[in-house]
Design a protein around this motif. Structure first.
Motif, PDB file in Angstrom:
ATOM      1  N   ASP A  17      76.202 -26.882 -74.425  1.00 29.11           N
ATOM      2  CA  ASP A  17      75.785 -26.458 -75.762  1.00 29.11           C
ATOM      3  C   ASP A  17      74.286 -26.638 -75.956  1.00 29.11           C
ATOM      4  O   ASP A  17      73.709 -26.090 -76.891  1.00 29.11           O
ATOM      5  N   GLY A  18      73.662 -27.428 -75.080  1.00 33.48           N
ATOM      6  CA  GLY A  18      72.235 -27.678 -75.186  1.00 33.48           C
ATOM      7  C   GLY A  18      71.373 -26.772 -74.327  1.00 33.48           C
ATOM      8  O   GLY A  18      70.146 -26.819 -74.409  1.00 33.48           O
ATOM      9  N   ASP A  19      72.005 -25.944 -73.471  1.00 36.49           N
ATOM     10  CA  ASP A  19      71.223 -25.023 -72.647  1.00 36.49           C
ATOM     11  C   ASP A  19      70.382 -24.126 -73.549  1.00 36.49           C
ATOM     12  O   ASP A  19      70.807 -23.757 -74.650  1.00 36.49           O
ATOM     13  N   PHE A  20      69.187 -23.785 -73.096  1.00 39.06           N
ATOM     14  CA  PHE A  20      68.249 -23.079 -73.967  1.00 39.06           C
ATOM     15  C   PHE A  20      67.258 -22.281 -73.132  1.00 39.06           C
ATOM     16  O   PHE A  20      67.128 -22.494 -71.921  1.00 39.06           O
ATOM     17  N   ASP A  21      66.566 -21.384 -73.790  1.00 41.57           N
ATOM     18  CA  ASP A  21      65.457 -20.676 -73.181  1.00 41.57           C
ATOM     19  C   ASP A  21      64.178 -21.413 -73.554  1.00 41.57           C
ATOM     20  O   ASP A  21      63.885 -21.609 -74.737  1.00 41.57           O
ATOM     21  N   ASP A  22      63.440 -21.850 -72.543  1.00 40.51           N
ATOM     22  CA  ASP A  22      62.217 -22.611 -72.756  1.00 40.51           C
ATOM     23  C   ASP A  22      61.169 -21.708 -73.399  1.00 40.51           C
ATOM     24  O   ASP A  22      60.715 -20.742 -72.782  1.00 40.51           O
ATOM     25  N   PRO A  23      60.767 -22.013 -74.620  1.00 40.67           N
ATOM     26  CA  PRO A  23      59.804 -21.150 -75.310  1.00 40.67           C
ATOM     27  C   PRO A  23      58.413 -21.164 -74.673  1.00 40.67           C
ATOM     28  O   PRO A  23      57.628 -20.248 -74.893  1.00 40.67           O
ATOM     29  N   SER A  24      58.121 -22.170 -73.854  1.00 40.14           N
ATOM     30  CA  SER A  24      56.803 -22.240 -73.228  1.00 40.14           C
ATOM     31  C   SER A  24      56.757 -21.523 -71.880  1.00 40.14           C
ATOM     32  O   SER A  24      55.688 -21.380 -71.292  1.00 40.14           O
ATOM     33  N   ALA A  25      57.911 -21.080 -71.394  1.00 40.35           N
ATOM     34  CA  ALA A  25      57.970 -20.411 -70.088  1.00 40.35           C
ATOM     35  C   ALA A  25      57.884 -18.904 -70.260  1.00 40.35           C
ATOM     36  O   ALA A  25      58.409 -18.351 -71.232  1.00 40.35           O
ATOM     37  N   PRO A  26      57.257 -18.222 -69.305  1.00 37.41           N
ATOM     38  CA  PRO A  26      57.230 -16.763 -69.376  1.00 37.41           C
ATOM     39  C   PRO A  26      58.632 -16.202 -69.133  1.00 37.41           C
ATOM     40  O   PRO A  26      59.489 -16.878 -68.551  1.00 37.41           O
ATOM     41  N   ALA A  27      58.858 -14.976 -69.568  1.00 33.75           N
ATOM     42  CA  ALA A  27      60.145 -14.320 -69.310  1.00 33.75           C
ATOM     43  C   ALA A  27      60.387 -14.303 -67.809  1.00 33.75           C
ATOM     44  O   ALA A  27      59.464 -14.090 -67.024  1.00 33.75           O
ATOM     45  N   GLY A  28      61.615 -14.599 -67.411  1.00 30.86           N
ATOM     46  CA  GLY A  28      61.947 -14.629 -65.992  1.00 30.86           C
ATOM     47  C   GLY A  28      62.775 -15.846 -65.660  1.00 30.86           C
ATOM     48  O   GLY A  28      63.360 -16.483 -66.547  1.00 30.86           O
ATOM     49  N   PRO A  29      62.808 -16.224 -64.378  1.00 33.64           N
ATOM     50  CA  PRO A  29      63.717 -17.284 -63.944  1.00 33.64           C
ATOM     51  C   PRO A  29      63.372 -18.686 -64.454  1.00 33.64           C
ATOM     52  O   PRO A  29      64.214 -19.580 -64.400  1.00 33.64           O
ATOM     53  N   LEU A  30      62.158 -18.898 -64.966  1.00 32.05           N
ATOM     54  CA  LEU A  30      61.794 -20.223 -65.477  1.00 32.05           C
ATOM     55  C   LEU A  30      62.210 -20.428 -66.935  1.00 32.05           C
ATOM     56  O   LEU A  30      62.183 -21.544 -67.435  1.00 32.05           O
ATOM     57  N   ARG A  31      62.606 -19.367 -67.604  1.00 28.55           N
ATOM     58  CA  ARG A  31      62.934 -19.489 -69.022  1.00 28.55           C
ATOM     59  C   ARG A  31      64.307 -20.130 -69.274  1.00 28.55           C
ATOM     60  O   ARG A  31      64.401 -21.042 -70.083  1.00 28.55           O
ATOM     61  N   PRO A  32      65.411 -19.693 -68.614  1.00 28.11           N
ATOM     62  CA  PRO A  32      66.704 -20.348 -68.882  1.00 28.11           C
ATOM     63  C   PRO A  32      66.713 -21.783 -68.346  1.00 28.11           C
ATOM     64  O   PRO A  32      66.442 -22.022 -67.170  1.00 28.11           O
ATOM     65  N   ASN A  33      66.992 -22.725 -69.226  1.00 29.12           N
ATOM     66  CA  ASN A  33      67.001 -24.141 -68.869  1.00 29.12           C
ATOM     67  C   ASN A  33      68.347 -24.777 -69.206  1.00 29.12           C
ATOM     68  O   ASN A  33      69.062 -24.305 -70.091  1.00 29.12           O
ATOM     69  N   VAL A  34      68.647 -25.844 -68.495  1.00 29.63           N
ATOM     70  CA  VAL A  34      69.864 -26.611 -68.740  1.00 29.63           C
ATOM     71  C   VAL A  34      69.469 -28.002 -69.224  1.00 29.63           C
ATOM     72  O   VAL A  34      68.389 -28.506 -68.916  1.00 29.63           O
ATOM     73  N   LEU A  35      70.378 -28.596 -69.978  1.00 27.94           N
ATOM     74  CA  LEU A  35      70.153 -29.911 -70.568  1.00 27.94           C
ATOM     75  C   LEU A  35      71.234 -30.868 -70.085  1.00 27.94           C
ATOM     76  O   LEU A  35      72.419 -30.534 -70.112  1.00 27.94           O
ATOM     77  N   PHE A  36      70.808 -32.036 -69.619  1.00 29.99           N
ATOM     78  CA  PHE A  36      71.714 -33.109 -69.226  1.00 29.99           C
ATOM     79  C   PHE A  36      71.443 -34.302 -70.120  1.00 29.99           C
ATOM     80  O   PHE A  36      70.324 -34.486 -70.602  1.00 29.99           O
ATOM     81  N   ARG A  37      72.473 -35.148 -70.319  1.00 25.11           N
ATOM     82  CA  ARG A  37      72.357 -36.316 -71.185  1.00 25.11           C
ATOM     83  C   ARG A  37      73.009 -37.531 -70.529  1.00 25.11           C
ATOM     84  O   ARG A  37      73.935 -37.393 -69.736  1.00 25.11           O
ATOM     85  N   ILE A  38      72.532 -38.708 -70.936  1.00 26.81           N
ATOM     86  CA  ILE A  38      73.184 -39.953 -70.565  1.00 26.81           C
ATOM     87  C   ILE A  38      72.866 -40.978 -71.638  1.00 26.81           C
ATOM     88  O   ILE A  38      71.781 -40.962 -72.227  1.00 26.81           O
ATOM     89  N   THR A  39      73.832 -41.847 -71.917  1.00 26.29           N
ATOM     90  CA  THR A  39      73.647 -42.946 -72.855  1.00 26.29           C
ATOM     91  C   THR A  39      73.995 -44.243 -72.134  1.00 26.29           C
ATOM     92  O   THR A  39      74.607 -44.212 -71.059  1.00 26.29           O
ATOM     93  N   PRO A  40      73.643 -45.378 -72.719  1.00 23.63           N
ATOM     94  CA  PRO A  40      74.039 -46.633 -72.080  1.00 23.63           C
ATOM     95  C   PRO A  40      75.553 -46.729 -71.879  1.00 23.63           C
ATOM     96  O   PRO A  40      76.015 -47.243 -70.859  1.00 23.63           O
ATOM     97  N   ALA A  41      76.326 -46.181 -72.795  1.00 26.21           N
ATOM     98  CA  ALA A  41      77.792 -46.250 -72.702  1.00 26.21           C
ATOM     99  C   ALA A  41      78.343 -45.370 -71.587  1.00 26.21           C
ATOM    100  O   ALA A  41      79.397 -45.676 -71.022  1.00 26.21           O
ATOM    101  N   THR A  42      77.638 -44.274 -71.268  1.00 22.79           N
ATOM    102  CA  THR A  42      78.150 -43.358 -70.237  1.00 22.79           C
ATOM    103  C   THR A  42      77.520 -43.629 -68.880  1.00 22.79           C
ATOM    104  O   THR A  42      77.901 -42.991 -67.901  1.00 22.79           O
ATOM    105  N   ARG A  43      76.587 -44.554 -68.837  1.00 26.84           N
ATOM    106  CA  ARG A  43      75.885 -44.902 -67.593  1.00 26.84           C
ATOM    107  C   ARG A  43      76.850 -45.588 -66.628  1.00 26.84           C
ATOM    108  O   ARG A  43      77.605 -46.472 -67.030  1.00 26.84           O
ATOM    109  N   SER A  44      76.789 -45.177 -65.370  1.00 30.06           N
ATOM    110  CA  SER A  44      77.686 -45.787 -64.376  1.00 30.06           C
ATOM    111  C   SER A  44      77.010 -46.904 -63.630  1.00 30.06           C
ATOM    112  O   SER A  44      75.846 -47.078 -63.617  1.00 30.06           O
TER     113      SER A  44
END
Length: 179
Positions: A152-179
């Motif tokens: 749900d956090g994936d986004f198009d990077d507004p600072s990147a030019p159109a093309g393969p650098l624009r679509p970005n993925v988002l990863f998360r971690i919290t202390p509770a989910t840390r292994s």
């Protein structure tokens, strides 16, 4: 500036002797493949000056990564505030290594040390990671350190030019989910 140590690495304050290998990294199109244009020496040097300033101001930032056994500069790893133009806020983890340092597990090792510092010392409630949708190597590191992709956090990077650098993925971690 806090120094972090792992079995094979030291994450430390930047030195003048890091400038040339850092500039060489930033001039390498393979290293910059998922980041954008290569950088000039002047741009590269200016980035280190900014890293040092931000670290001194906030108490965290981008450390230079050195291989303990050889003293060789390997790249950088650390934490940074998410840029204002992004569709979310928080603190992100990141890393960038010179090609000779690829394939040794250094990114994962450095990232684990940075996560521990972020949660155990800084008390961050969450750490994010962002990369291009095509950067499977960095996404693999994110998974190895226990991060989970937030589709749900994936986004198009507004600072990147159109093309393969624009679509970005988002990863998360919290202390509770840390292994």
């Amino acid at each position: 500036m806090t120094e972090l140590r792992t079995d094979r690495l030291v994450l430390r304050r930047w030195r003048d002797t890091d400038l040339a290998p850092w500039a060489a990294m930033n001039a390498d199109p393979e290293v910059r493949e998922h980041l954008g244009e290569v950088m000039t020496r002047e741009q590269s040097d200016a980035s280190v000056a900014l890293f040092l300033e931000e670290f001194d101001r906030r108490g965290y930032g981008w450390w230079a990564v050195e291989v303990l056994s050889t003293g060789e500069f390997a790249g950088f790893a650390g934490l940074d505030e998410v840029d204002d133009e992004m569709p979310f806020s928080g603190v992100e983890i990141g890393w960038r290594l010179a090609r000779p340092a690829w394939g040794h597990g250094y990114a994962t090792e450095a990232a684990r040390a940075v996560l521990a510092h972020g949660f155990d010392v800084l008390g961050l409630p969450e750490i994010l990671a962002i990369t291009t949708a095509t950067n499977v190597r960095s996404q693999a590191v994110m998974r190895r350190i226990g991060m989970t992709r937030d589709p749900d956090g994936d986004f198009d990077d507004p600072s990147a030019p159109a093309g393969p650098l624009r679509p970005n993925v988002l990863f998360r971690i919290t202390p509770a989910t840390r292994s």
